[in-house]
Scaffold this motif. Structure first.
Motif, mmCIF file in Angstrom:
data_model
loop_
_atom_site.group_PDB
_atom_site.id
_atom_site.type_symbol
_atom_site.label_atom_id
_atom_site.label_comp_id
_atom_site.label_asym_id
_atom_site.label_seq_id
_atom_site.Cartn_x
_atom_site.Cartn_y
_atom_site.Cartn_z
ATOM 1 N N THR A 73 0.835 -1.204 0.000
ATOM 2 C CA THR A 73 0.000 0.000 0.000
ATOM 3 C C THR A 73 0.870 1.255 0.000
ATOM 4 N N GLY A 74 0.255 2.363 -0.364
ATOM 5 C CA GLY A 74 0.983 3.618 -0.370
ATOM 6 C C GLY A 74 0.045 4.794 -0.583
ATOM 7 N N THR A 75 0.665 5.920 -0.895
ATOM 8 C CA THR A 75 -0.069 7.174 -1.058
ATOM 9 C C THR A 75 0.320 7.792 -2.401
ATOM 10 N N ILE A 76 -0.658 8.346 -3.107
ATOM 11 C CA ILE A 76 -0.350 8.993 -4.386
ATOM 12 C C ILE A 76 0.477 10.248 -4.129
ATOM 13 N N ASN A 77 1.686 10.283 -4.695
ATOM 14 C CA ASN A 77 2.544 11.460 -4.614
ATOM 15 C C ASN A 77 2.184 12.434 -5.731
ATOM 16 N N THR A 78 2.026 11.888 -6.940
ATOM 17 C CA THR A 78 1.582 12.698 -8.076
ATOM 18 C C THR A 78 1.085 11.760 -9.161
ATOM 19 N N PHE A 79 0.273 12.281 -10.060
ATOM 20 C CA PHE A 79 -0.189 11.471 -11.191
ATOM 21 C C PHE A 79 -0.570 12.393 -12.330
ATOM 22 N N THR A 80 -0.731 11.804 -13.512
ATOM 23 C CA THR A 80 -1.162 12.603 -14.657
ATOM 24 C C THR A 80 -2.051 11.746 -15.542
ATOM 25 N N VAL A 81 -2.898 12.381 -16.318
ATOM 26 C CA VAL A 81 -3.758 11.673 -17.267
ATOM 27 C C VAL A 81 -3.127 11.835 -18.644
ATOM 28 N N CYS A 82 -2.764 10.704 -19.243
ATOM 29 C CA CYS A 82 -1.887 10.734 -20.406
ATOM 30 C C CYS A 82 -2.616 10.235 -21.651
ATOM 31 N N GLU A 119 -7.275 6.990 -27.431
ATOM 32 C CA GLU A 119 -8.611 7.331 -26.942
ATOM 33 C C GLU A 119 -8.721 7.104 -25.441
ATOM 34 N N THR A 120 -8.233 5.942 -25.003
ATOM 35 C CA THR A 120 -8.318 5.597 -23.585
ATOM 36 C C THR A 120 -7.012 6.008 -22.905
ATOM 37 N N PRO A 121 -7.076 6.976 -22.022
ATOM 38 C CA PRO A 121 -5.827 7.454 -21.422
ATOM 39 C C PRO A 121 -5.250 6.468 -20.412
ATOM 40 N N THR A 122 -3.945 6.537 -20.220
ATOM 41 C CA THR A 122 -3.320 5.839 -19.108
ATOM 42 C C THR A 122 -3.044 6.886 -18.022
ATOM 43 N N ILE A 123 -2.888 6.416 -16.803
ATOM 44 C CA ILE A 123 -2.663 7.342 -15.698
ATOM 45 C C ILE A 123 -1.383 6.953 -14.964
ATOM 46 N N PRO A 124 -0.243 7.478 -15.417
ATOM 47 C CA PRO A 124 1.002 7.235 -14.688
ATOM 48 C C PRO A 124 0.912 7.868 -13.301
ATOM 49 N N VAL A 125 1.369 7.119 -12.303
ATOM 50 C CA VAL A 125 1.258 7.588 -10.917
ATOM 51 C C VAL A 125 2.568 7.310 -10.186
ATOM 52 N N VAL A 126 2.997 8.228 -9.350
ATOM 53 C CA VAL A 126 4.118 7.980 -8.454
ATOM 54 C C VAL A 126 3.528 7.669 -7.085
ATOM 55 N N VAL A 127 3.843 6.472 -6.582
ATOM 56 C CA VAL A 127 3.290 6.027 -5.302
ATOM 57 C C VAL A 127 4.385 6.054 -4.233
ATOM 58 N N ASP A 128 4.121 6.749 -3.154
ATOM 59 C CA ASP A 128 4.992 6.667 -1.981
ATOM 60 C C ASP A 128 4.588 5.405 -1.216
ATOM 61 N N ILE A 129 5.473 4.421 -1.225
ATOM 62 C CA ILE A 129 5.150 3.128 -0.628
ATOM 63 C C ILE A 129 5.207 3.238 0.899
ATOM 64 N N ASP A 130 4.208 2.672 1.560
ATOM 65 C CA ASP A 130 4.185 2.691 3.030
ATOM 66 C C ASP A 130 5.453 2.045 3.587
ATOM 67 N N GLY A 131 5.972 2.625 4.656
ATOM 68 C CA GLY A 131 7.162 2.058 5.305
ATOM 69 C C GLY A 131 8.448 2.677 4.810
#
Ligand SMILES: [Zn+2]
Length: 203
Positions: A110-119, A129-141
């Motif tokens: 699990t973690g927390t979204i640090n940042t993301f974008t709709v690509c 047509e269907t976007p991908t959503i790259p996300v940077v996740v701060d992993i718990d711990g």
């Protein structure tokens, strides 16, 4: 540095080659000018082929532990005892104190979204047509909080006139700071790659 063509060769095979302006300098390159037409019409010997290049390289000690961990459904990190830092993906030495790190730790999925974008473009810069959503996740711990780039899944993208919203399966807007959890591929399909995690979904 940008090079701009400022003068074309007078004629193919002539002594005077194309000139380019690089910054304030005008430069010509040594050799004999060959035109595209000369190449296309076979006046100049040429050869084309599709290289069947296959590459393999070692991921190294630390990243290998990370990748094998992913295959087993785990997120592996390392702990620097000198700095009391915990980071993932693992590395063999600490980039702060430059000391070796040998303490591997299992981190939660699990973690927390640090940042993301709709690509709306793919890796080849083609519009999709269907976007991908790259996300940077701060992993718990991790300490300080950190993690890696992945994809956000089980969400829908809602386009409005002036904005794009990402909604979870219950229709709630997803934003930075949202809790997420990793969703793995079925065990039989895992290959010790970062894509063994299919995506992170809002928790
Ligand atoms: Zn350290």
């Amino acid at each position: 540095l940008a090079a701009r063509k400022v003068r074309s060769a007078k004629s193919p095979g002539s002594e005077e080659n194309e000139a380019y302006r690089i910054g304030s300098r005008e430069v010509t390159f040594a050799g004999t000018y060959v035109s595209s037409e000369e190449l296309a019409t076979g006046q100049v010997p040429s050869e084309t082929w599709d290289p069947k290049a296959r590459y393999r390289w070692s991921a190294g000690v630390a990243v290998s532990k990370f990748l094998y961990g992913l295959r087993e459904g785990r997120i592996v990190g390392v702990h620097c005892q000198t700095c009391d830092r915990t980071v993932t993906p693992p590395r063999a030495f600490c980039e702060v104190c430059l000391g070796p790190i040998s303490k591997y730790v299992d981190l939660p999925k699990t973690g927390t979204i640090n940042t993301f974008t709709v690509c709306y473009i793919d890796v080849a810069a083609r519009r999709v047509e269907t976007p991908t959503i790259p996300v940077v996740v701060d992993i718990d711990g991790t300490k300080p909080a950190g993690g890696f780039l992945h994809l956000l899944g089980e969400v829908t993208v809602k386009k409005e006139r002036r904005s794009v919203k990402v909604l979870d399966s219950r229709g709630r807007e997803v934003d930075v700071g949202r809790r997420v959890e990793g969703v793995w591929k079925p065990e039989a399909e895992r290959e010790a790659l970062i894509t063994d995690i299919k995506y992170f979904r809002p928790a």
